[in-house]
Design an enzyme around this catalytic site. Sequence first.
Site, PDB file in Angstrom:
ATOM      1  N   ASP A 105     -44.086  16.577  62.518  1.00  0.00           N
ATOM      2  CA  ASP A 105     -44.932  16.521  61.331  1.00  0.00           C
ATOM      3  C   ASP A 105     -45.378  17.906  60.861  1.00  0.00           C
ATOM      4  OD1 ASP A 105     -46.501  16.883  63.593  1.00  0.00           O
ATOM      5  OD2 ASP A 105     -47.261  14.839  63.563  1.00  0.00           O
TER       6      ASP A 105
ATOM      7  N   ASP B 278     -38.607   1.180  67.285  1.00  0.00           N
ATOM      8  CA  ASP B 278     -37.638   1.954  68.059  1.00  0.00           C
ATOM      9  C   ASP B 278     -37.410   1.364  69.445  1.00  0.00           C
ATOM     10  OD1 ASP B 278     -36.563   3.829  66.405  1.00  0.00           O
ATOM     11  OD2 ASP B 278     -37.343   5.565  67.476  1.00  0.00           O
TER      12      ASP B 278
END
Length: 739
Positions: free
Chosen positions: A448, A140
Amino acid sequence: MAKEEHLPLFETKKAQGRVLFRIFAASIFAGICLIWVYRVSHIPKAGEDGRFAWIGLLGAEIWFGFYWLLTQASRWNPVYRHTFKDRLSQRYENELPGVDIFVCTADASIEPPMMVMNTVLSVMAYEYPPEKLSVYLSDDGGSEITYYALMEAAEFAKHWIPYCKKYNVEPRSPAAYFVSKHGDDAVEDNHQAKDFVVIKKLYKYMENKIENAVKLGQVSDQVRSKHKGFSQWDSYSSRRDHDTILQIVIDGRDPINATDNEGCALPTLVYLAREKRPQYHHNFKAGAMNALIRVSSYISNGKLLLNVDCDMYSNNSLAIRDTLCFLMDEEKGHELAFVQFPQNFKNLTKNELYASLRVINEVEAHGVDGYGGPLYVGTGCFHRRDTLCGRKFSKDSKSDMKWDNRKREELGIHELEENTKGLASCTFEENTQWGKEMGLKYGCPVEDIITGLSIHCRGWKSVYCNPAREAFLGLAPATLPHILVQHKRWSEGNFHIFLSKYSPAWYAYGKIRLGHQLGYLRYSLWASNCLATLVYSTLPSLYLLRGTSLFPQMSSPWLIPFAYVIIGKYTWSFVEFLWCDGTILGWWNEQRIWLYQRTSSYLFAFIDTILFSIGYSNSAFVITAKVADEDVSKRYEKEIMEFGASSPMITILATFALLNLCCFAGFVLEEAIAGSKGIAKAYETMSLQVLLCGVLILINLPLYQGLYLRKDKGKMPSSVAYKSMVIAVFSCVCFKLSY
């Protein structure tokens, strides 16, 4: 005896001693109830000194009792799993599914490329058919140095993977392996010793090339001219503004070029930097993961997905086979959506200076597993592709995990890359269910947990696999500020979930078992512990200065429930920690970090979440530094606490530590002046308060050393020492004079 084909691929055993523990827990809760009764029945009358503190302590004790109940849910029904990998091989060796592995990195300056490459190499070397293995690196940061490092790692993999499989080495992270084999007699076998020298030399050669590029801050023109992949950086503006960069570094479909130095197949290896534009929100790690899911579905489409953080290398080459023992089990495998491994760390000190996840890994995760499966913690987790993409559970349907032999459309590598780039564009997800019902969910710093909860609420179960040899090892923060920031992010994200429509309190109601729901709430309410902890760590000490008792006298029978709950709870905590292979000093350090987190990390997380809920703050994803400089590392190895630069959280910790010290000193001075009668009275009425204040002082000894005794660079900044002292003394004086 049952036929081999009917034997399960894994077994589940319930923990022993559950009945005794439940009796003990019930007795502790009875003591907590008696403490509540005492508080309610002995509230000072209006106008009496201590009424405010008494009510505050009542509120804190009610919260502590409620939260203690939540923690017991993850201890009430623990289960332990064991896999039979030999049975898996006998039945399904030729039908094992494709596995796509995602490694995520975001900033080459914080997450060094060599560390990332060691993680990549460790997962490329799994004991698994390489033609069924694909590794994807999501960058990223869009760093060409990271891409260059990946190309060098791909070349080294041609030597490293056959070496690992030839000698069955563990771990398969080169850096970790060479550290474990230091010394002249590192390798006893003569033939392996020769290969060891060669492979280590090749590793050092790769390491030097990558580190030189990192020092220069760029890739040389000579290297760029040799590899067409670097041309994709020609349109690169910044890490937040660039096209999709996708390069298949090793094409596993190519039987000629995708081979190691012994002619065996290599896993597919792909570099991806998804498109970034300033006007589009990129959704942090969740967005990167969703881009990887889509891109991998077009290139390799493995039925099993593993994601690991860039510092979390594979420490057990059989982890995939452990996972498949669960998912391919004929009786229960179709119920399972994901298999979660513990988040362990390789760089913990002997006594775990900044604590660890030891009790969570060894006790609580097993307990939640007994109710329907562990939480998804964002790393070291194997998912079925279809469940992560939104598939609901149905008792009638069976999810086939076997290898798909159907031939896919054969495209040239360049055409495949170009056709796949659009899947990682900024606009692809517009007007789709990605981030909502498909992939990882958006809108929360801990994507998550919320993703795992939604999977469980769709009817799926999960499994916690904790093998004797740790499956993954990562890097724990090596400074106090870093550990506090990390826990602020975790607790803030979990509290976000609690206040959102996905709260386990209502979103999960009726969809999962009560024990499972309480297990989720235990983490969702981490941040809420700050208020009760602040009350208990300040008010009793302040009222020592006034000589106002807030607890039962030594001769009162009401002292018994307080003594029983305190002694019982902390004795159990101590025994539990030692049972998890911790040390005595490690337990003490855990109590210290418990206090620090709740009075700083959780406090700021609580405030920021409330501000975010009313629109006064924005959610942000903070990357924790993965490496420390040499001086910091040396102090960390000696278990000397590192305070670093001035920050609000460090200032708060120092202020509370000094507040307790001033209160204790003031109380002792007054009792010394009062003489023996005053001391006798204080013993009778103030013993618990003195004990509590004294424990808080002992637990804060490293802070006092950092404030005034240490001279190294890791000490507390002078500005924090002055500021916290002024605030603490001023607070004590004002409180005393207001009496």
